[in-house]
Scaffold this active site. Sequence first.
Site, PDB file in Angstrom:
ATOM      1  N   THR A 122       0.862  -1.188   0.000  1.00 56.21           N
ATOM      2  CA  THR A 122       0.000   0.000   0.000  1.00 56.21           C
ATOM      3  C   THR A 122       0.895   1.233   0.000  1.00 56.21           C
ATOM      4  OG1 THR A 122      -1.644  -1.230   1.254  1.00 56.21           O
ATOM      5  CG2 THR A 122      -1.832   1.183   1.281  1.00 56.21           C
ATOM      6  N   GLU A 151      -3.499  -4.629  -2.716  1.00 56.18           N
ATOM      7  CA  GLU A 151      -4.058  -5.877  -2.186  1.00 56.18           C
ATOM      8  C   GLU A 151      -5.142  -5.540  -1.158  1.00 56.18           C
ATOM      9  OE1 GLU A 151      -3.706  -9.062  -3.166  1.00 56.18           O
ATOM     10  OE2 GLU A 151      -5.374  -9.145  -1.761  1.00 56.18           O
ATOM     11  N   CYS A 263      -3.183  -2.262   8.990  1.00 53.62           N
ATOM     12  CA  CYS A 263      -3.515  -1.389   7.845  1.00 53.62           C
ATOM     13  C   CYS A 263      -4.274  -0.117   8.206  1.00 53.62           C
ATOM     14  CB  CYS A 263      -4.315  -2.182   6.822  1.00 53.62           C
ATOM     15  SG  CYS A 263      -3.333  -3.468   6.033  1.00 53.62           S
TER      16      CYS A 263
HETATM   17  N1  NAD Z   1      -1.329  -7.365   6.275  1.00 52.97           N
HETATM   18  C1  NAD Z   1      -2.443  -7.095   5.595  1.00 52.97           C
HETATM   19  O1  NAD Z   1      -3.530  -7.535   5.946  1.00 52.97           O
HETATM   20  C2  NAD Z   1      -2.370  -6.241   4.344  1.00 52.97           C
HETATM   21  C3  NAD Z   1      -3.483  -6.200   3.492  1.00 52.97           C
HETATM   22  C4  NAD Z   1      -3.417  -5.435   2.339  1.00 52.97           C
HETATM   23  C5  NAD Z   1      -2.276  -4.706   2.059  1.00 52.97           C
HETATM   24  N2  NAD Z   1      -1.204  -4.729   2.911  1.00 52.97           N
HETATM   25  C6  NAD Z   1      -0.006  -3.983   2.564  1.00 52.97           C
HETATM   26  O2  NAD Z   1       0.958  -4.893   2.047  1.00 52.97           O
HETATM   27  C7  NAD Z   1       2.273  -4.480   2.427  1.00 52.97           C
HETATM   28  C8  NAD Z   1       2.975  -5.604   3.176  1.00 52.97           C
HETATM   29  O3  NAD Z   1       2.270  -5.828   4.376  1.00 52.97           O
HETATM   30  P1  NAD Z   1       2.548  -7.130   5.288  1.00 52.97           P
HETATM   31  O4  NAD Z   1       1.526  -7.112   6.363  1.00 52.97           O
HETATM   32  O5  NAD Z   1       2.659  -8.321   4.410  1.00 52.97           O
HETATM   33  O6  NAD Z   1       3.987  -6.747   5.878  1.00 52.97           O
HETATM   34  P2  NAD Z   1       5.006  -7.691   6.671  1.00 52.97           P
HETATM   35  O7  NAD Z   1       5.759  -6.793   7.570  1.00 52.97           O
HETATM   36  O8  NAD Z   1       4.292  -8.877   7.212  1.00 52.97           O
HETATM   37  O9  NAD Z   1       5.982  -8.241   5.526  1.00 52.97           O
HETATM   38  C9  NAD Z   1       6.923  -7.471   4.848  1.00 52.97           C
HETATM   39  C10 NAD Z   1       8.138  -8.357   4.560  1.00 52.97           C
HETATM   40  O10 NAD Z   1       9.012  -7.703   3.649  1.00 52.97           O
HETATM   41  C11 NAD Z   1      10.330  -8.063   3.970  1.00 52.97           C
HETATM   42  N3  NAD Z   1      11.249  -7.121   3.305  1.00 52.97           N
HETATM   43  C12 NAD Z   1      11.444  -5.805   3.563  1.00 52.97           C
HETATM   44  N4  NAD Z   1      12.323  -5.286   2.696  1.00 52.97           N
HETATM   45  C13 NAD Z   1      12.697  -6.289   1.857  1.00 52.97           C
HETATM   46  C14 NAD Z   1      13.574  -6.374   0.728  1.00 52.97           C
HETATM   47  N5  NAD Z   1      14.229  -5.321   0.275  1.00 52.97           N
HETATM   48  N6  NAD Z   1      13.728  -7.574   0.112  1.00 52.97           N
HETATM   49  C15 NAD Z   1      13.051  -8.663   0.543  1.00 52.97           C
HETATM   50  N7  NAD Z   1      12.195  -8.622   1.606  1.00 52.97           N
HETATM   51  C16 NAD Z   1      12.026  -7.453   2.239  1.00 52.97           C
HETATM   52  C17 NAD Z   1      10.358  -8.051   5.471  1.00 52.97           C
HETATM   53  O11 NAD Z   1      11.427  -8.795   6.005  1.00 52.97           O
HETATM   54  C18 NAD Z   1       8.981  -8.680   5.794  1.00 52.97           C
HETATM   55  O12 NAD Z   1       9.081 -10.081   5.931  1.00 52.97           O
HETATM   56  C19 NAD Z   1       2.096  -3.198   3.236  1.00 52.97           C
HETATM   57  O13 NAD Z   1       2.214  -2.096   2.382  1.00 52.97           O
HETATM   58  C20 NAD Z   1       0.662  -3.303   3.725  1.00 52.97           C
HETATM   59  O14 NAD Z   1       0.090  -2.039   3.960  1.00 52.97           O
HETATM   60  C21 NAD Z   1      -1.234  -5.507   4.042  1.00 52.97           C
END
Ligand code: NAD
Length: 436
Positions: A122, A151, A263
Amino acid sequence: MRVAMIGTGYVGLVSGACFADFGHTVTCVDKDAGKIAELKAGGIPIYEPGLEQLVAANVREGRLCFATDAAQAVREADAVFIAVGTPSRRGDGYADLSYVYAAAEEVAAQVEGFTVVVTKSTVPVGTGDEIEAIFKRVRPDADVAVVSNPEFLREGAAIEDFKRPDRVVVGVSDDRARDVMRELYRPLYLNETPMLFTSRRTSELIKYAANAFLALKITYINEMADLCEAVGADVQQVARGIGLDGRIGGKFLHAGPGYGGSCFPKDTIALVRTARDAGTPVELVETTVKVNDERKRAMARKVVKALGGQVKGKTVGLLGLTFKPNTDDMRDAPSLAIIPSLQDKGATVQAFDPVGMDEARALLTGVDFKDDPYAAAAGADALVIVTEWDQFRALDLDRIKLLMRQPVLVDLRNIYKPDDMAARGFAYSSVGRPAG
Ligand SMILES: NC(=O)c1ccc[n+]([C@@H]2O[C@H](COP(=O)([O-])OP(=O)(O)OC[C@H]3O[C@@H](n4cnc5c(N)ncnc54)[C@H](O)[C@@H]3O)[C@@H](O)[C@H]2O)c1
């Protein structure tokens, strides 16, 4: 299609596993070596129903693998998804895009052939332009199209949401990239999922507009709940009465302790920042943020009130720590505000959560973590239901009552009926409903 998923968190792992299940070949990449080692060994670093089986099946079929280094997966990919975190920047609330930009730099260094770079994280409006600029700077020769594909999955129902979404939003201007995105999501055509193609900026904004609207809807019914308490009305019937109106809809009308999670809190604040910078403040969203923040403290005051006005020296049992059921995610969970507030007022807190306690231990101090709901109730002056895990819906209430020092139950999720609870001899309070 070959897919590289950069970031293997809640979104990256679920999206990667689902794309593999659609038949694509996916490499999920993460910088966190511990996470990748666990996945390679057959473990799952997060709690998400059905994910373990889905990952195992696709690994077995050779369509899903894991890596700490993005290089090979990116070189071979038709589409590289960026699914890294975009937390609130400390201090000012803007989305912290440092992980997104770092990922873009890494991808830019490796791409070969035409590659679609898809932002699934996001991100504020205009981030796609910045990513495009990074590619132009790092790899002016690269043939890439930068696409936005936000997403909308919900933790706890993530696989179902990914495979049967209400819609897929794609912000794209390049025809080749549009074809790649169509191919990636082709299995969804079978269930006629609407696919909305927009400009990249519009797509980026759709995600924030959706989350802010849902946060606003929750906050609206929470304010109605307070009003119900003041005037002797029942918020559940109000919610049903308005929710049956097709123009309003019944979802996200459950009164409770205020929204939390990974979020809504960060996305509403980021939208406020974007809008202020653009000179068009979103005052409804600004108010939503303020009202929701205040609500969490108000929930602690509700517990104090249920205990006759003071909690000093008293023991409060707390059921549910995660921000909602069926996830281990503790980010911005209401419990993180309610518990310290009760402790500040002198209460001792003992708590139980079915899957969130490992996470919670790192975030809370002075809490006595218990092995089951009955241990959390034992010796307590009040029992507070903060998260509506299914197992809390069918508690042996007679046993709970015997275990407690006094039968005071504060139900912040309205999972029990006031009349029943009164008949069982509980001093029961809930959110926006008259006492039984
Ligand atoms: N969690 C939800 O329900 C949800 C729903 C919709 C959208 N989103 C969005 O999706 C995005 C991710 O959210 P999430 O909850 O999955 O986050 P998260 O913190 O669970 O996962 C992010 C991952 O990215 C990894 N990472 C960071 N930099 C990296 C790099 N350069 N190379 C490889 N890996 C790297 C981290 O180690 C971590 O494991 C955010 O922008 C969030 O707003 C989340």
